[in-house]
Design a protein around this motif. Structure first.
Motif, mmCIF file in Angstrom:
data_model
loop_
_atom_site.group_PDB
_atom_site.id
_atom_site.type_symbol
_atom_site.label_atom_id
_atom_site.label_comp_id
_atom_site.label_asym_id
_atom_site.label_seq_id
_atom_site.Cartn_x
_atom_site.Cartn_y
_atom_site.Cartn_z
ATOM 1 N N ILE A 33 1.562 4.146 -3.003
ATOM 2 C CA ILE A 33 1.479 5.581 -2.712
ATOM 3 C C ILE A 33 2.774 6.268 -3.140
ATOM 4 O O ILE A 33 2.758 7.351 -3.755
ATOM 5 N N ALA A 34 3.893 5.643 -2.810
ATOM 6 C CA ALA A 34 5.199 6.219 -3.136
ATOM 7 C C ALA A 34 5.397 6.318 -4.645
ATOM 8 O O ALA A 34 5.835 7.351 -5.163
ATOM 9 N N GLN A 35 5.092 5.231 -5.362
ATOM 10 C CA GLN A 35 5.271 5.247 -6.816
ATOM 11 C C GLN A 35 4.386 6.300 -7.464
ATOM 12 O O GLN A 35 4.809 7.024 -8.369
ATOM 13 N N SER A 36 3.157 6.390 -7.001
ATOM 14 C CA SER A 36 2.233 7.376 -7.548
ATOM 15 C C SER A 36 2.723 8.795 -7.275
ATOM 16 O O SER A 36 2.663 9.666 -8.160
ATOM 17 N N ALA A 37 3.224 9.035 -6.051
ATOM 18 C CA ALA A 37 3.703 10.374 -5.706
ATOM 19 C C ALA A 37 4.871 10.792 -6.594
ATOM 20 O O ALA A 37 4.931 11.932 -7.074
ATOM 21 N N ILE A 38 5.800 9.869 -6.827
ATOM 22 C CA ILE A 38 6.964 10.182 -7.654
ATOM 23 C C ILE A 38 6.577 10.297 -9.125
ATOM 24 O O ILE A 38 6.925 11.270 -9.809
ATOM 25 N N THR A 39 5.857 9.320 -9.633
ATOM 26 C CA THR A 39 5.493 9.316 -11.058
ATOM 27 C C THR A 39 4.646 10.526 -11.425
ATOM 28 O O THR A 39 4.920 11.233 -12.406
ATOM 29 N N ASN A 40 3.602 10.776 -10.651
ATOM 30 C CA ASN A 40 2.723 11.907 -10.953
ATOM 31 C C ASN A 40 3.429 13.243 -10.736
ATOM 32 O O ASN A 40 3.224 14.202 -11.489
ATOM 33 N N GLY A 41 4.264 13.289 -9.695
ATOM 34 C CA GLY A 41 4.988 14.523 -9.430
ATOM 35 C C GLY A 41 5.927 14.887 -10.558
ATOM 36 O O GLY A 41 5.985 16.047 -10.992
ATOM 37 N N ILE A 42 6.666 13.903 -11.064
ATOM 38 C CA ILE A 42 7.598 14.164 -12.165
ATOM 39 C C ILE A 42 6.832 14.513 -13.439
ATOM 40 O O ILE A 42 7.248 15.391 -14.208
ATOM 41 N N ALA A 43 5.714 13.844 -13.669
ATOM 42 C CA ALA A 43 4.917 14.147 -14.866
ATOM 43 C C ALA A 43 4.441 15.595 -14.848
ATOM 44 O O ALA A 43 4.449 16.277 -15.881
ATOM 45 N N ARG A 44 4.029 16.078 -13.686
ATOM 46 C CA ARG A 44 3.554 17.462 -13.588
ATOM 47 C C ARG A 44 4.678 18.475 -13.772
ATOM 48 O O ARG A 44 4.437 19.631 -14.128
ATOM 49 N N LEU A 45 5.916 18.044 -13.515
ATOM 50 C CA LEU A 45 7.053 18.963 -13.563
ATOM 51 C C LEU A 45 7.904 18.797 -14.822
ATOM 52 O O LEU A 45 9.017 19.318 -14.891
ATOM 53 N N ALA A 46 7.393 18.086 -15.802
ATOM 54 C CA ALA A 46 8.181 17.828 -17.012
ATOM 55 C C ALA A 46 8.649 19.119 -17.664
ATOM 56 O O ALA A 46 9.736 19.171 -18.261
ATOM 57 N N HIS A 63 5.623 15.409 0.545
ATOM 58 C CA HIS A 63 4.438 15.769 1.317
ATOM 59 C C HIS A 63 3.285 14.806 1.032
ATOM 60 O O HIS A 63 2.626 14.310 1.952
ATOM 61 N N THR A 64 3.053 14.551 -0.261
ATOM 62 C CA THR A 64 1.967 13.634 -0.650
ATOM 63 C C THR A 64 2.174 12.253 -0.050
ATOM 64 O O THR A 64 1.239 11.643 0.486
ATOM 65 N N PHE A 65 3.398 11.758 -0.158
ATOM 66 C CA PHE A 65 3.665 10.422 0.368
ATOM 67 C C PHE A 65 3.480 10.369 1.880
ATOM 68 O O PHE A 65 2.785 9.480 2.398
ATOM 69 N N MET A 66 4.102 11.281 2.598
ATOM 70 C CA MET A 66 4.047 11.229 4.058
ATOM 71 C C MET A 66 2.607 11.339 4.561
ATOM 72 O O MET A 66 2.187 10.582 5.444
ATOM 73 N N GLN A 67 1.854 12.267 4.001
ATOM 74 C CA GLN A 67 0.472 12.456 4.449
ATOM 75 C C GLN A 67 -0.354 11.196 4.202
ATOM 76 O O GLN A 67 -1.050 10.696 5.096
ATOM 77 N N SER A 68 -0.284 10.665 2.980
ATOM 78 C CA SER A 68 -1.092 9.485 2.629
ATOM 79 C C SER A 68 -0.610 8.237 3.352
ATOM 80 O O SER A 68 -1.422 7.398 3.776
ATOM 81 N N ALA A 69 0.708 8.087 3.482
ATOM 82 C CA ALA A 69 1.245 6.893 4.133
ATOM 83 C C ALA A 69 0.861 6.843 5.604
ATOM 84 O O ALA A 69 0.464 5.785 6.125
ATOM 85 N N LYS A 79 0.839 -1.197 0.000
ATOM 86 C CA LYS A 79 0.000 0.000 0.000
ATOM 87 C C LYS A 79 0.875 1.249 0.000
ATOM 88 O O LYS A 79 0.628 2.201 -0.747
ATOM 89 N N LEU A 80 1.918 1.243 0.828
ATOM 90 C CA LEU A 80 2.829 2.383 0.865
ATOM 91 C C LEU A 80 3.654 2.464 -0.417
ATOM 92 O O LEU A 80 3.961 3.563 -0.899
ATOM 93 N N GLN A 81 4.005 1.304 -0.964
ATOM 94 C CA GLN A 81 4.761 1.285 -2.220
ATOM 95 C C GLN A 81 3.958 1.936 -3.342
ATOM 96 O O GLN A 81 4.493 2.720 -4.134
#
Length: 648
Positions: A295-308, A609-615, A291-293
């Motif tokens: 959340i972590a993957q989503s936080a990184i993947t989506n975060g990088i996509a938004r910052l392309a 922030h996204t990861f810590m809050q959701s995790a 579950k945490l994995q």
């Protein structure tokens, strides 16, 4: 005829000729030797499969006969050897019947090998088409029948026979073709698989559905003849739609949490070698919380996509439980198909940690007793000239400004570079190196070999590190930064991060992680002072403002950011008593920079922030912080409580 068939084998087995011939035959006890079996890696729950390790074209699991259910064993016996439970290893009647059928057809139409003979052929003598091999097969079958019970023989056979499409054994066939355990197969599925034994290629349902269905009908009819099923069962099973691709599948090798799995596999190979790691039948239970994995993957993947648009292509995250050292999540890349996605950037190579390195600088400063959390540090123009080389070093703040004289805790919270270098030099650069090493984050120095390739070392003499250390001049990895922060989160205890809870094979444990009591590498009083500095939002207000992404609503959290001067690396590292996370973002090639002003608050803090809050929500952990250890001294400074080591 009956007397000859019964007495003949008994007389032959006691003859001198047989004894001499038997001396040249394989020992049937070799059947006890384990065949290569897949290594399966599980998440921390012990049931969710992360990866199935096996060689190409070979997927195999050992399974007890009692765990196979009844349908597939009954189907195989019916079509392959209906007299299995009554014959002595070789079926004379079957030989005669097959010979008659083949003679009438003027070719080989029906085999006469019993299940025992087939097992002997698979495991002991091979399938060379010679009379000698056939004789050895028959004689060894008698031996096997004497040495093993019928259920044992059937279990070995069903575990070893080839079902096509990389599937060796019943469990592999069930998983590959139907994504099920053997015991969960229905009659239609079991009869299709049983039909593959005689001709895995000829009756391959993925390539020749018509032949596979015809063979299935033969199996079902055979089961009716043995009384295993009724005619009504036959009709229902034959009419069931199990056709590919909707109901039947091809071999797949899905890997969940790929970077973490590669990290675990590397440890298995290092400990057991490649052969055992990929075919030793290991059951490996890891520490990753899926579950945490996710959340972590989503936080990184989506975060990088938004910052392309900022020319940032990759990110990594490591999360650790500081109370145990267990790695709860590991994201090695934002996108495995993007540039650098083939690497596990969570563990290698080292990158410039920027100001997140100040965690070790200020911990060492408080521990040195030369500084307190409210020591006054002048943020003013400053140049350091190395006494040995004469080289000048002039640090600058991120915003290019000077901010006057501030308390040490404000200098750290606002990530001011000039005060950090002054403090570092005040205690000695070597003290910071030593602190980082003791906290599990030894800084890496980059050298080059004769061919110009980078070589990293982390055991260089202390006097070889310069004052740029505190600003990230020497490499760290996300795993190391998470480990270092976990020491503060555990009130000074270093627990080595680990990814494997246990390793077993055939029910026997080869390894079980023992609870790590930790090593006290930082005084609990020092850790507590650092916890107060890093969790106080007012210490960050000058640069980051209040209630920023570096806070978690209604929760205490200690946090530090870091950005390299050239915008090649951006970090956010933070912790609570039960969760530590380190986030890195950047590009795989450090020479490719992010756009100007792509600091850690913009490109790394959102994912953290996204990861810590959701995790923490997922773990059902609310607000928690630390009890003050005994021995600290309190004073009120500038209207706030300050904590001091005795004597400072």
């Amino acid at each position: 005829m009956v007397l000859v068939l019964v007495a003949g084998p008994a007389l032959f087995l006691t003859s001198p000729g047989y004894v001499a011939f038997a001396d040249r035959m394989p020992d049937v006890s070799k059947l006890d030797k384990a065949v290569p079996t897949d290594t399966v890696i599980y998440a921390s729950d012990g049931t969710t499969v992360l990866a199935d390790l096996h060689g190409p074209g070979y997927q195999h699991y050992d399974q007890a006969l009692t765990d196979m259910g009844t349908l597939l064993p009954e189907a195989v016996i019916a079509i392959e050897d209906r007299n299995f439970y009554s014959e002595p290893g070789v079926d004379p009647g079957g030989v005669a019947r097959a010979a008659l059928i083949d003679w009438r057809a003027h070719g080989t139409v029906e085999g006469a090998s019993t299940i025992t003979q087939q097992l002997v052929k698979i495991r002991l003598v091979g399938n060379e088409a010679t009379i000698d091999r056939k004789l050895r097969e028959a004689l060894l079958s008698f031996e096997v029948e004497r040495a093993y019970s019928k259920p044992q023989i059937l279990e070995m056979y069903l575990n070893d026979v080839f079902f096509g499409n990389s599937a060796w054994g019943a469990e592999a066939a069930s998983k590959i073709y139907f994504h099920k355990d053997t015991q969960d197969l229905d009659l239609a599925q079991a009869s299709i698989l049983a039909g593959l034994v005689r001709g895995p290629t000829m009756y391959n349902p993925l390539l020749n559905w018509k032949s596979a269905k015809a063979r299935q009908l033969q199996v079902l009819n055979a089961m009716v003849r043995t009384g295993a099923i009724t005619q009504s069962d036959l009709a229902t099973a034959y009419g069931e739609d199990i056709s590919p691709p909707a109901h039947m599948f091809t071999p797949t090798n899905q890997i969940v949490a790929g970077s973490f799995v590669r990290y675990v596999v590397a440890q298995l190979v290092n400990e057991f070698g490649s052969d055992i790691a990929y075919g030793g039948g290991l059951n490996v239970i890891t520490t990753v919380n899926l579950k945490l994995q996710d959340i972590a993957q989503s936080a990184i993947t989506n975060g990088i996509a938004r910052l392309a648009y900022r020319h940032v292509s990759q990110g990594a995250l490591v999360a650790i439980d500081p109370t145990t050292g267990a790695i709860l999540a590991m994201v090695g890349s934002a996108n495995p198909n993007a540039n650098g996605g083939q690497y596990n950037l969570a563990v290698w190579p080292p990158r410039n940690p920027g100001s997140s390195m100040k965690i070790f600088t200020y911990t060492a400063a408080i521990a040195s007793r030369r500084y307190t959390m409210v020591s006054r540090i002048a943020d003013s123009a400053f140049t350091y000239r190395d006494p040995m080389s004469g080289e000048a070093y002039t640090p600058r703040n991120y915003d290019g400004r000077y901010h006057g004289t501030l308390q040490l805790q404000q200098c750290m919270g606002n990530s001011l570079n000039i005060p950090a270098v002054k403090v570092e030099l005040g205690i000695g650069v070597s003290s910071v190196v030593s602190m980082a090493r003791s906290m599990g984050a030894p800084p890496w120095q980059q050298h080059y070999d004769a061919s110009g390739n980078p070589v990293y070392t982390n055991d260089d003499p202390l006097n070889t590190y310069g004052p740029s250390l505190t600003l990230g001049g020497y490499g760290e990895t996300p795993l190391q930064m998470a480990t270092g922060a976990s020491v503060l989160a555990a009130q000074g205890l270093l627990r080595q991060p680990f990814a494997i809870q246990s390793i077993s094979r055939s029910g026997t444990y080869l390894y079980q992680h023992q609870k790590d009591p930790g090593v006290q590498v930082v005084d609990p009083k020092v850790a507590y002072i650092m916890e107060q500095i890093m969790s106080n939002d007012r210490n960050r207000a000058l640069i980051f403002g209040l209630h920023s992404l570096l806070t978690l609503p209604n929760r205490h959290v200690g946090v530090k950011t870091g950005t390299s001067d050239s915008f090649a690396d951006a970090w956010t590292v933070g912790y609570t008593p039960h969760l530590v996370a380190a986030v890195w973002t950047g590009n795989p090639d450090w020479r490719q920079k992010m756009t100007k002003d792509s600091d850690s608050y913009v490109v790394a803090a959102p994912a953290w922030h996204t990861f810590m809050q959701s995790a923490l929500d997922t773990l059902n952990i609310g607000d928690e912080w630390y009890a003050e250890p005994p021995g600290l001294v309190h004073r009120t400074v500038s209207g706030q409580t300050a904590w001091f080591l005795p004597g400072t």
